[in-house]
Motif scaffolding. Sequence first.
Motif, PDB file in Angstrom:
ATOM      1  N   THR A  21      -0.282   6.510   7.282  1.00 57.36           N
ATOM      2  CA  THR A  21      -0.651   7.131   6.011  1.00 57.36           C
ATOM      3  C   THR A  21       0.492   7.972   5.460  1.00 57.36           C
ATOM      4  O   THR A  21       0.801   7.928   4.261  1.00 57.36           O
ATOM      5  CB  THR A  21      -1.908   8.002   6.198  1.00 57.36           C
ATOM      6  N   THR A  37       3.306   5.811   4.114  1.00 55.89           N
ATOM      7  CA  THR A  37       2.913   5.234   2.825  1.00 55.89           C
ATOM      8  C   THR A  37       3.116   6.272   1.724  1.00 55.89           C
ATOM      9  O   THR A  37       3.621   5.959   0.635  1.00 55.89           O
ATOM     10  CB  THR A  37       1.446   4.782   2.866  1.00 55.89           C
ATOM     11  N   ARG A  38       2.752   7.498   2.027  1.00 53.09           N
ATOM     12  CA  ARG A  38       2.921   8.576   1.047  1.00 53.09           C
ATOM     13  C   ARG A  38       4.400   8.837   0.768  1.00 53.09           C
ATOM     14  O   ARG A  38       4.791   9.127  -0.366  1.00 53.09           O
ATOM     15  CB  ARG A  38       2.244   9.841   1.566  1.00 53.09           C
ATOM     16  N   ALA A  58       0.578  -0.305  -0.372  1.00 53.27           N
ATOM     17  CA  ALA A  58       0.373   0.673  -1.441  1.00 53.27           C
ATOM     18  C   ALA A  58       0.772   0.046  -2.762  1.00 53.27           C
ATOM     19  O   ALA A  58       1.791  -0.639  -2.854  1.00 53.27           O
ATOM     20  CB  ALA A  58       1.198   1.930  -1.186  1.00 53.27           C
TER      21      ALA A  58
END
Length: 534
Positions: A143, A146-147, A179
């Motif tokens: 996560t 991805t950010r 994403a």
Amino acid sequence: MPSAGELLVSSLRQHSVDVVFGIPGTHNLGIYAHLDRHGLRHVTPRHEQGAGYAADGYARVSGRPGVVITTTGPGVLNAAAAAGQAYSDSVPMLLISPGMPSGHRGGEGLLHETRDQSAALAAVCAASHRVRDPAELPGLLATVFTRLTSGRPRPVHLEIPYDLIDTEVDAAPLPPLPAAAPVADDRAVAAAAHTLAAARRPVVVAGGGARRATGELRDIAEALAAPVVTTANGKGVLPESHRLSLGAALHVPEVQQLLASADAVLAVGTELSETDTWNGPPRLTGRVVRVDIDPGQMHRNATADHPLTGDAAQVLTGLLGHLRSVPAHPRSGRRSGDTPPPAVRSAVRDYGRRWRDVTGALRAALPEDAVLTNDSAMACYFGALTGFPTERPGRFLYPTGFGTLGYALPAAVGASLASPGRPVAALSGDGGLQFTVNELATAVEVGAPLPVVVVSNGGYGMIRQEMTERGQPTVGVDLAVPDFPAIARAYGGHGCHVASPAELRDAVGKALGVPGPTVVVVPEPPASSTAPSA
């Protein structure tokens, strides 16, 4: 089964991390135990702030997240200034540290005890995650990466309680999560295109958010015959040799007047902030089209008539397609040689003339594709920002916004590791360099040629000038200048003093062929041709 520390390191490799910057300490040894085994190169700066700036420079040049590993308490707090700079400039950085043990209640007198370490880092990062269960590490890192690699990149802190680092965990690394960037509504894009097509005096402002849309930005600027001005972070998104480029000149008064007179402004990936204009948000009287991946930016500092949220390359491609379908406007007959206006181009060229001999010597000595890292120094923001032209993004690194001192040298170390073989140089003042002069030792160990140009004015020159302008005594700004070349030699590097632009050019050229750092000290030019004040 792997330990949490090994799972962390193997997950970093899963996310294509190949180099980390940091300093080992008692609480993070369970992470360091696995770095070599998983093929991660570790670089040891001499202070955690230097580790953060090096990771920042690495990220700006490579386009990949820079990774920092510190110990608890003072270690991670030392890196907080660099995290704040990365947040201000939208730089992807992952800051990893141990934390107080699980169940920590505070006030127990533990080594490096911090009342709320995660909250302290959350104040300067986009987020701070404290791990509760080592099994959540793979998903959490997927996560986080991805950010870091989509949307608006900003630093993230990951904290693992130190009592969990060596515990075994039944889990494996996970691949990055897919994403997708937001997509601007096509009707909104078409409406914005009609506004731009109808404009007789359009201007384009490009920020760091346009770095991955260089071709699209050039195409739309040429289609509009519009001058392009960039922020410091957007410097090079349009080659500064291009006929439409004004460079990073939002602070130049004549450019601000050009923006005020524009009947349409296309702002791409920029905050339009005072750290680029130097005197508050720009005065825009025409219609404003804003393109940004961050919807929260659409009405900050300038209200958007046409807010277009999405990836810059995709939105600009859509705009260009609609522009080509709009009937020709009388503006299209204007000669492209009239834009930017000659008087504005001349004002940009003359701005910072006091430092122009220094920046000209640097530009002449460095190959076109070289990286120049900068400090918060007069020679950088008055001089190099407009006086050191670049042809592509990621070649001019400058700490905008947060405005930290000591950035140039460690950022140059990170830049050299991000693109091995690419020439890198650092530009600093004598005051700023002393914040991180110890990173000369790191530069020696990395071994890449690194000219470090120091424009010496005996302390904090800008603050001295501001005190004088206020009519107050100059206190705390006049500093003894150490023998920087001798310091460099003591660390195993090289150094010299020069007295003229020709000597500076020769010294920098020579430094590019010598392994390790070479500190070149040049006196600040006299104030007889002072740049216009901001």
